[in-house]
Design a protein around this motif. Sequence first.
Motif, PDB file in Angstrom:
ATOM      1  N   PHE A 201      -7.015 -15.777  -4.736  1.00  0.00           N
ATOM      2  CA  PHE A 201      -7.494 -14.487  -4.979  1.00  0.00           C
ATOM      3  C   PHE A 201      -9.056 -14.339  -4.641  1.00  0.00           C
ATOM      4  O   PHE A 201      -9.283 -13.360  -3.777  1.00  0.00           O
ATOM      5  N   LEU A 202      -9.527 -15.384  -4.894  1.00  0.00           N
ATOM      6  CA  LEU A 202     -11.279 -15.382  -4.329  1.00  0.00           C
ATOM      7  C   LEU A 202     -11.337 -15.328  -3.066  1.00  0.00           C
ATOM      8  O   LEU A 202     -12.297 -14.542  -2.278  1.00  0.00           O
ATOM      9  N   LYS A 203     -10.564 -16.204  -2.316  1.00  0.00           N
ATOM     10  CA  LYS A 203     -10.434 -16.362  -0.608  1.00  0.00           C
ATOM     11  C   LYS A 203      -9.968 -14.868  -0.243  1.00  0.00           C
ATOM     12  O   LYS A 203     -10.859 -14.838   0.748  1.00  0.00           O
ATOM     13  N   GLN A 204      -9.223 -14.342  -0.689  1.00  0.00           N
ATOM     14  CA  GLN A 204      -8.589 -13.084  -0.235  1.00  0.00           C
ATOM     15  C   GLN A 204      -9.917 -12.030  -0.445  1.00  0.00           C
ATOM     16  O   GLN A 204     -10.060 -11.263   0.719  1.00  0.00           O
ATOM     17  N   ILE A 205     -10.565 -11.868  -1.407  1.00  0.00           N
ATOM     18  CA  ILE A 205     -11.500 -11.058  -1.626  1.00  0.00           C
ATOM     19  C   ILE A 205     -12.654 -11.360  -0.654  1.00  0.00           C
ATOM     20  O   ILE A 205     -13.372 -10.545   0.066  1.00  0.00           O
ATOM     21  N   LEU A 206     -13.331 -12.819  -0.608  1.00  0.00           N
ATOM     22  CA  LEU A 206     -14.000 -13.131   0.441  1.00  0.00           C
ATOM     23  C   LEU A 206     -13.839 -12.800   1.842  1.00  0.00           C
ATOM     24  O   LEU A 206     -14.700 -12.371   2.723  1.00  0.00           O
ATOM     25  N   THR A 207     -12.727 -13.118   2.320  1.00  0.00           N
ATOM     26  CA  THR A 207     -12.263 -12.799   3.562  1.00  0.00           C
ATOM     27  C   THR A 207     -12.372 -11.197   3.936  1.00  0.00           C
ATOM     28  O   THR A 207     -12.846 -10.980   5.200  1.00  0.00           O
ATOM     29  N   GLU A 208     -11.841 -10.479   2.958  1.00  0.00           N
ATOM     30  CA  GLU A 208     -12.258  -9.023   3.142  1.00  0.00           C
ATOM     31  C   GLU A 208     -13.583  -8.413   3.068  1.00  0.00           C
ATOM     32  O   GLU A 208     -13.937  -7.460   3.869  1.00  0.00           O
ATOM     33  N   LEU A 209     -14.610  -9.184   2.443  1.00  0.00           N
ATOM     34  CA  LEU A 209     -15.884  -8.718   2.071  1.00  0.00           C
ATOM     35  C   LEU A 209     -16.996  -9.177   3.090  1.00  0.00           C
ATOM     36  O   LEU A 209     -17.952  -8.618   3.450  1.00  0.00           O
ATOM     37  N   ILE A 210     -16.852 -10.593   3.414  1.00  0.00           N
ATOM     38  CA  ILE A 210     -17.907 -11.095   4.141  1.00  0.00           C
ATOM     39  C   ILE A 210     -18.167 -10.278   5.450  1.00  0.00           C
ATOM     40  O   ILE A 210     -17.391  -9.453   6.190  1.00  0.00           O
ATOM     41  N   SER A 292       7.188  -5.423  -4.685  1.00  0.00           N
ATOM     42  CA  SER A 292       6.158  -6.073  -4.107  1.00  0.00           C
ATOM     43  C   SER A 292       5.335  -5.116  -3.212  1.00  0.00           C
ATOM     44  O   SER A 292       5.908  -4.133  -2.704  1.00  0.00           O
ATOM     45  N   PHE A 293       4.122  -5.378  -2.744  1.00  0.00           N
ATOM     46  CA  PHE A 293       3.192  -4.879  -1.743  1.00  0.00           C
ATOM     47  C   PHE A 293       2.128  -5.743  -1.421  1.00  0.00           C
ATOM     48  O   PHE A 293       1.878  -6.733  -2.112  1.00  0.00           O
ATOM     49  N   VAL A 294       1.766  -5.274  -0.212  1.00  0.00           N
ATOM     50  CA  VAL A 294       0.595  -6.065   0.302  1.00  0.00           C
ATOM     51  C   VAL A 294      -0.452  -5.233   0.748  1.00  0.00           C
ATOM     52  O   VAL A 294      -0.465  -3.800   0.841  1.00  0.00           O
ATOM     53  N   PHE A 295      -1.705  -5.635   1.337  1.00  0.00           N
ATOM     54  CA  PHE A 295      -2.737  -4.762   1.813  1.00  0.00           C
ATOM     55  C   PHE A 295      -2.430  -4.790   3.341  1.00  0.00           C
ATOM     56  O   PHE A 295      -2.025  -5.713   3.952  1.00  0.00           O
ATOM     57  N   SER A 296      -2.661  -3.304   3.778  1.00  0.00           N
ATOM     58  CA  SER A 296      -2.075  -3.158   5.158  1.00  0.00           C
ATOM     59  C   SER A 296      -2.732  -3.747   6.139  1.00  0.00           C
ATOM     60  O   SER A 296      -2.388  -4.146   7.212  1.00  0.00           O
ATOM     61  N   LYS A 297      -4.150  -4.263   6.025  1.00  0.00           N
ATOM     62  CA  LYS A 297      -4.799  -4.952   6.672  1.00  0.00           C
ATOM     63  C   LYS A 297      -4.733  -6.436   6.762  1.00  0.00           C
ATOM     64  O   LYS A 297      -5.575  -7.171   7.391  1.00  0.00           O
ATOM     65  N   GLY A 298      -3.880  -6.861   5.916  1.00  0.00           N
ATOM     66  CA  GLY A 298      -3.706  -8.351   5.670  1.00  0.00           C
ATOM     67  C   GLY A 298      -3.997  -9.135   4.376  1.00  0.00           C
ATOM     68  O   GLY A 298      -4.782  -8.478   3.616  1.00  0.00           O
ATOM     69  N   THR A 299      -3.210 -10.017   4.394  1.00  0.00           N
ATOM     70  CA  THR A 299      -3.437 -10.845   3.284  1.00  0.00           C
ATOM     71  C   THR A 299      -3.335 -12.193   3.649  1.00  0.00           C
ATOM     72  O   THR A 299      -2.964 -12.754   4.592  1.00  0.00           O
ATOM     73  N   LEU A 300      -3.727 -13.185   2.850  1.00  0.00           N
ATOM     74  CA  LEU A 300      -3.871 -14.792   3.197  1.00  0.00           C
ATOM     75  C   LEU A 300      -2.703 -15.302   3.576  1.00  0.00           C
ATOM     76  O   LEU A 300      -1.534 -15.089   2.943  1.00  0.00           O
ATOM     77  N   GLY A 301      -2.544 -16.218   4.643  1.00  0.00           N
ATOM     78  CA  GLY A 301      -1.267 -16.886   5.027  1.00  0.00           C
ATOM     79  C   GLY A 301      -1.611 -18.390   5.161  1.00  0.00           C
ATOM     80  O   GLY A 301      -2.594 -18.427   5.866  1.00  0.00           O
ATOM     81  N   LEU A 369       9.525  -8.332   0.325  1.00  0.00           N
ATOM     82  CA  LEU A 369       9.247  -7.567   1.392  1.00  0.00           C
ATOM     83  C   LEU A 369       9.937  -8.365   2.500  1.00  0.00           C
ATOM     84  O   LEU A 369       9.779  -9.551   2.878  1.00  0.00           O
ATOM     85  N   PRO A 370      10.518  -7.656   3.591  1.00  0.00           N
ATOM     86  CA  PRO A 370      10.985  -8.694   4.752  1.00  0.00           C
ATOM     87  C   PRO A 370       9.780  -8.995   5.620  1.00  0.00           C
ATOM     88  O   PRO A 370       8.665  -8.381   5.568  1.00  0.00           O
ATOM     89  N   PRO A 371      10.029  -9.898   6.329  1.00  0.00           N
ATOM     90  CA  PRO A 371       8.915 -10.473   7.019  1.00  0.00           C
ATOM     91  C   PRO A 371       8.305  -9.297   8.121  1.00  0.00           C
ATOM     92  O   PRO A 371       6.929  -9.585   7.966  1.00  0.00           O
ATOM     93  N   GLU A 372       8.774  -8.426   8.552  1.00  0.00           N
ATOM     94  CA  GLU A 372       8.211  -7.700   9.331  1.00  0.00           C
ATOM     95  C   GLU A 372       7.427  -6.485   8.670  1.00  0.00           C
ATOM     96  O   GLU A 372       6.375  -5.636   9.102  1.00  0.00           O
ATOM     97  N   LYS A 373       7.241  -6.538   7.151  1.00  0.00           N
ATOM     98  CA  LYS A 373       6.513  -5.788   6.381  1.00  0.00           C
ATOM     99  C   LYS A 373       5.435  -6.292   5.425  1.00  0.00           C
ATOM    100  O   LYS A 373       5.049  -5.840   4.695  1.00  0.00           O
ATOM    101  N   LEU A 374       5.167  -7.623   6.009  1.00  0.00           N
ATOM    102  CA  LEU A 374       4.209  -8.300   5.403  1.00  0.00           C
ATOM    103  C   LEU A 374       2.603  -8.234   5.791  1.00  0.00           C
ATOM    104  O   LEU A 374       1.817  -8.568   5.332  1.00  0.00           O
ATOM    105  N   GLY A 375       2.714  -7.339   6.997  1.00  0.00           N
ATOM    106  CA  GLY A 375       1.400  -7.125   7.509  1.00  0.00           C
ATOM    107  C   GLY A 375       0.904  -8.518   7.946  1.00  0.00           C
ATOM    108  O   GLY A 375       1.284  -9.305   8.216  1.00  0.00           O
ATOM    109  N   PRO A 376      -0.444  -8.433   8.629  1.00  0.00           N
ATOM    110  CA  PRO A 376      -1.306  -9.540   8.955  1.00  0.00           C
ATOM    111  C   PRO A 376      -1.480 -10.494   8.213  1.00  0.00           C
ATOM    112  O   PRO A 376      -1.591 -10.198   7.188  1.00  0.00           O
TER     113      PRO A 376
END
Length: 401
Positions: A201-210, A292-301, A369-376
Amino acid sequence: MALLFPFALSTIGPAGATDAANWDDVLTDARGETVYFNAWGGSANINAYIQWAGDEVKARYGITVVQVKLDDTAKAVSTVLAEKSAGRDAHGSVDLIWINGENFAAMKRQGLLFSADWATKLPNWGLVDIENQPTVTTDFTIPTEGLESPWGAARLVFFYDEARTAKKDLPDSSKELLSFAKAHPGRFSYPQPPDFTGSSFLKQILTELIVDRETLQKPVDDATFDQGAAPLFAYLDQLHPLLWRKGKAFPQNYPEMKQKLADGELDIIFAFNPAEASAGIAAGELPDTVRSFVFSKGTLGNTHFVGIPYNANAKAGALVLANFLLSPEAQVRKQDPKIWGDPTVLAVGKLPEKDRAAFATLDLGVATLPPEKLGPALAEPHPDWMTRIEAEWIKRYGAAN
């Protein structure tokens, strides 16, 4: 807390006599061996899957698998390092280890892993989706060089109960999550680092905000870290008073978060597995209104792997188990949310028709969520970042717990 080793990058440890290119010899050598598989043991369904895999290789290849259940992978890394320091270069106590990220980087740096390129010699390596899943050969920016074999993909996905929370109110970014917490104080939290899910979770926030995301793909020094991580800790300073128990205590892990969603204490939780909600529903641990839901601009993978220590006692058996974990049979079972729900690392289009059909007809579950709806997929930072973030988190917030 993740391990820090101050030594320079060393060469790969002794290869031993086992060569995955000579598979018939590997199968012969493996029969009768006992493989001590060091793996996180905090989930009943994952433990059951490992037990199933062990039963299968026992029946087929005469190999006994013993799961050494860990609460922190770094403990297994420490064991191998201690054995190397003591000169125990053979007959080690760890044969296979579930690993990725900073622990892989540490083992590679210290020459604690079995010979380079064994993973790419496995018979089932040709089925791996190296074209569309670059993280099967690069672990948190570190080239794997065949030192570890992929056995599952992961994505950060959020869950909520639509019986209590309206879809229109869900956040679509870290900044919106902060707004959600302000509007619903006490209804969100995250596991206490260095728990893997909490650190993610911390890495997700960092990646979005850095400011400069590219700096996350490189090793970090004090100046780079202080500047790059400043938005993360400014965000957490705002978020923590709005959390469950006002950030004075944290869930210990994902299962505790899941229980709090089921009990109505939390409105939003998350996991590094798109099928966790469906698995929880199937097991009766979550209400069937969870989605389930994800952020449209991406989540960590990322991808997680198995590695063989350089001094493993049962290298042949470990190779056979690693290869079985890459088989279509094992991968489709692993992706079944009633079993585990972990996305496959295989290129399904490469598989025989029967195996393709097994994946195509797999019921991913009502909340998956199906793979095509997981976003970037957002790239994982270099392991240096996680080590420093966890240490700084404990320094800033750990005393409150």
